[in-house]
Design a protein around this motif. Structure first.
Motif, PDB file in Angstrom:
ATOM      1  N   MET A   1     145.296  68.370  48.577  1.00 40.30           N
ATOM      2  CA  MET A   1     144.296  67.875  48.275  1.00 40.30           C
ATOM      3  C   MET A   1     142.995  68.185  49.089  1.00 40.30           C
ATOM      4  N   ARG A   2     143.544  67.793  50.564  1.00 40.76           N
ATOM      5  CA  ARG A   2     142.473  67.924  51.647  1.00 40.76           C
ATOM      6  C   ARG A   2     142.181  69.323  51.929  1.00 40.76           C
ATOM      7  N   LYS A   3     143.118  70.301  51.807  1.00 41.12           N
ATOM      8  CA  LYS A   3     142.771  71.635  52.016  1.00 41.12           C
ATOM      9  C   LYS A   3     142.198  72.107  51.019  1.00 41.12           C
ATOM     10  N   ALA A   4     142.137  71.820  49.825  1.00 47.49           N
ATOM     11  CA  ALA A   4     141.257  72.333  48.623  1.00 47.49           C
ATOM     12  C   ALA A   4     139.892  71.945  48.751  1.00 47.49           C
ATOM     13  N   PHE A   5     139.782  70.503  49.306  1.00 49.17           N
ATOM     14  CA  PHE A   5     138.500  70.013  49.832  1.00 49.17           C
ATOM     15  C   PHE A   5     137.803  70.887  51.074  1.00 49.17           C
ATOM     16  N   SER A   6     138.622  70.838  52.001  1.00 51.45           N
ATOM     17  CA  SER A   6     138.302  71.733  53.006  1.00 51.45           C
ATOM     18  C   SER A   6     137.687  72.946  52.458  1.00 51.45           C
ATOM     19  N   LEU A   7     138.300  73.831  51.894  1.00 51.30           N
ATOM     20  CA  LEU A   7     138.112  75.057  51.279  1.00 51.30           C
ATOM     21  C   LEU A   7     136.620  75.206  50.483  1.00 51.30           C
ATOM     22  N   LEU A   8     136.520  74.085  49.516  1.00 49.89           N
ATOM     23  CA  LEU A   8     135.323  74.057  48.791  1.00 49.89           C
ATOM     24  C   LEU A   8     134.077  73.605  49.530  1.00 49.89           C
ATOM     25  N   THR A   9     134.184  72.815  50.743  1.00 51.67           N
ATOM     26  CA  THR A   9     132.988  72.511  51.816  1.00 51.67           C
ATOM     27  C   THR A   9     132.822  73.889  52.571  1.00 51.67           C
ATOM     28  N   ALA A  10     133.870  74.718  52.806  1.00 49.39           N
ATOM     29  CA  ALA A  10     133.413  76.027  53.784  1.00 49.39           C
ATOM     30  C   ALA A  10     132.756  76.688  52.802  1.00 49.39           C
ATOM     31  N   ILE A  11     133.112  77.101  51.470  1.00 46.74           N
ATOM     32  CA  ILE A  11     132.345  77.713  50.477  1.00 46.74           C
ATOM     33  C   ILE A  11     130.835  77.360  50.294  1.00 46.74           C
ATOM     34  N   PHE A  12     130.932  76.118  50.112  1.00 43.10           N
ATOM     35  CA  PHE A  12     129.437  75.500  50.063  1.00 43.10           C
ATOM     36  C   PHE A  12     128.523  75.759  51.146  1.00 43.10           C
ATOM     37  N   ILE A  13     129.198  75.516  52.401  1.00 43.90           N
ATOM     38  CA  ILE A  13     128.321  75.796  53.791  1.00 43.90           C
ATOM     39  C   ILE A  13     127.874  77.427  53.929  1.00 43.90           C
ATOM     40  N   MET A  14     128.898  78.125  53.405  1.00 45.36           N
ATOM     41  CA  MET A  14     128.784  79.535  53.606  1.00 45.36           C
ATOM     42  C   MET A  14     127.648  80.214  52.480  1.00 45.36           C
ATOM     43  N   LEU A  15     127.524  79.467  51.395  1.00 46.47           N
ATOM     44  CA  LEU A  15     126.385  79.984  50.428  1.00 46.47           C
ATOM     45  C   LEU A  15     125.220  79.113  50.900  1.00 46.47           C
ATOM     46  N   LEU A  16     125.395  78.078  51.416  1.00 45.11           N
ATOM     47  CA  LEU A  16     123.880  77.381  51.932  1.00 45.11           C
ATOM     48  C   LEU A  16     123.501  78.338  53.157  1.00 45.11           C
ATOM     49  N   MET A  17     124.276  78.722  53.966  1.00 48.02           N
ATOM     50  CA  MET A  17     123.826  79.742  55.214  1.00 48.02           C
ATOM     51  C   MET A  17     123.246  80.983  54.529  1.00 48.02           C
ATOM     52  N   ALA A  18     124.051  81.396  53.589  1.00 50.41           N
ATOM     53  CA  ALA A  18     123.488  82.827  52.953  1.00 50.41           C
ATOM     54  C   ALA A  18     122.070  82.617  52.420  1.00 50.41           C
ATOM     55  N   THR A  19     122.155  81.502  51.621  1.00 46.60           N
ATOM     56  CA  THR A  19     120.740  81.216  51.209  1.00 46.60           C
ATOM     57  C   THR A  19     119.358  81.058  51.981  1.00 46.60           C
ATOM     58  N   VAL A  20     119.915  80.347  53.260  1.00 46.84           N
ATOM     59  CA  VAL A  20     118.922  80.093  54.344  1.00 46.84           C
ATOM     60  C   VAL A  20     118.530  81.481  55.054  1.00 46.84           C
ATOM     61  N   SER A  21     119.675  82.283  55.148  1.00 43.87           N
ATOM     62  CA  SER A  21     119.438  83.579  55.648  1.00 43.87           C
ATOM     63  C   SER A  21     118.417  84.503  54.793  1.00 43.87           C
ATOM     64  N   LEU A  22     118.812  84.398  53.738  1.00 42.70           N
ATOM     65  CA  LEU A  22     117.786  85.323  53.096  1.00 42.70           C
ATOM     66  C   LEU A  22     116.372  84.721  52.698  1.00 42.70           C
ATOM     67  N   LEU A  23     116.105  83.388  52.803  1.00 46.42           N
ATOM     68  CA  LEU A  23     114.723  82.814  52.980  1.00 46.42           C
ATOM     69  C   LEU A  23     114.183  83.276  54.411  1.00 46.42           C
ATOM     70  N   VAL A  24     115.084  83.129  55.321  1.00 48.85           N
ATOM     71  CA  VAL A  24     114.374  83.650  56.667  1.00 48.85           C
ATOM     72  C   VAL A  24     114.106  85.174  56.597  1.00 48.85           C
ATOM     73  N   PHE A  25     114.896  85.976  56.196  1.00 51.00           N
ATOM     74  CA  PHE A  25     114.533  87.648  56.283  1.00 51.00           C
ATOM     75  C   PHE A  25     113.283  87.676  55.107  1.00 51.00           C
ATOM     76  N   ASN A  26     113.192  86.945  54.235  1.00 56.96           N
ATOM     77  CA  ASN A  26     112.193  87.144  53.195  1.00 56.96           C
ATOM     78  C   ASN A  26     110.889  86.819  53.949  1.00 56.96           C
TER      79      ASN A  26
END
Length: 189
Positions: A1-26
């Protein structure tokens, strides 16, 4: 259960960073475009001021009586202020400035073209609009000049878009519009 939560957290953080990066480049792209446009407007204003001063100096130092004519136009091309050399050439590359200076005279009995005089009176006319600062009735009676300077340049974003679509700098089409900066000056001489 902890591994699945860590994986979801990592995916969420990567999506958040990608969105922020797109905003910065824009935002960075918009800032660059705005800065370039502002730079070109400021260059046009400085060129207009320089050509106005050149016109005033030229008129003051030109002997109308000796040459039998007046200075009426001063044109120039300042090319490559965005890239390359600072003068010469033409504005087809999309990075230059086309400067046109038109000088109009306010005075009497001038050897200038009819279209460049605001008073068309002759030496015998009683409707003089200016008196000579030297001698009354002098052939070069003049009070002032009006200097119109037009500085044209191409919109850099549209030039870049044309070049990105496979166009060449030598044949920028007429549908890439010119931006014109106009300065009018009344100068007593």
């Amino acid at each position: 259960m902890r591994k699945a939560f860590s994986l979801l957290t990592a995916i969420f953080i990567m999506l958040l960073m990608a969105t922020v990066s797109l905003l910065v480049f824009n935002v960075a792209g918009k800032i660059t475009k705005t800065s370039t446009a502002q730079y070109q407007r400021e260059q046009a204003a400085l060129l207009a001021r320089s050509y106005t001063e050149l016109a005033i100096m030229s008129v003051i130092n030109h002997d109308r009586n000796a040459t039998g004519n007046c200075i009426q136009d001063i044109d120039g091309v300042v090319n490559g202020l965005r890239q390359g050399a600072a003068s010469g050439g033409n504005t087809n590359s999309g990075s230059g400035y086309d400067v046109q200076t038109r000088i109009y005279y306010i005075g009497n009995d001038l050897p200038c073209a009819q279209s460049r005089r605001f008073n068309n009176s002759t030496a015998h006319s009683t409707t003089k609009i200016a008196t000579s600062y030297k001698t009354a009735g002098a052939p070069d009676e003049i009070a002032a000049i009006i200097v119109d300077v037009y500085v044209r340049y191409r919109d850099p974003s549209q030039v870049d878009a044309f070049l990105a679509n496979g166009g060449t700098a030598a044949n920028i089409p007429a549908n890439v519009p010119w931006v014109t900066y106009h300065r009018r000056t009344l100068q007593k001489i």
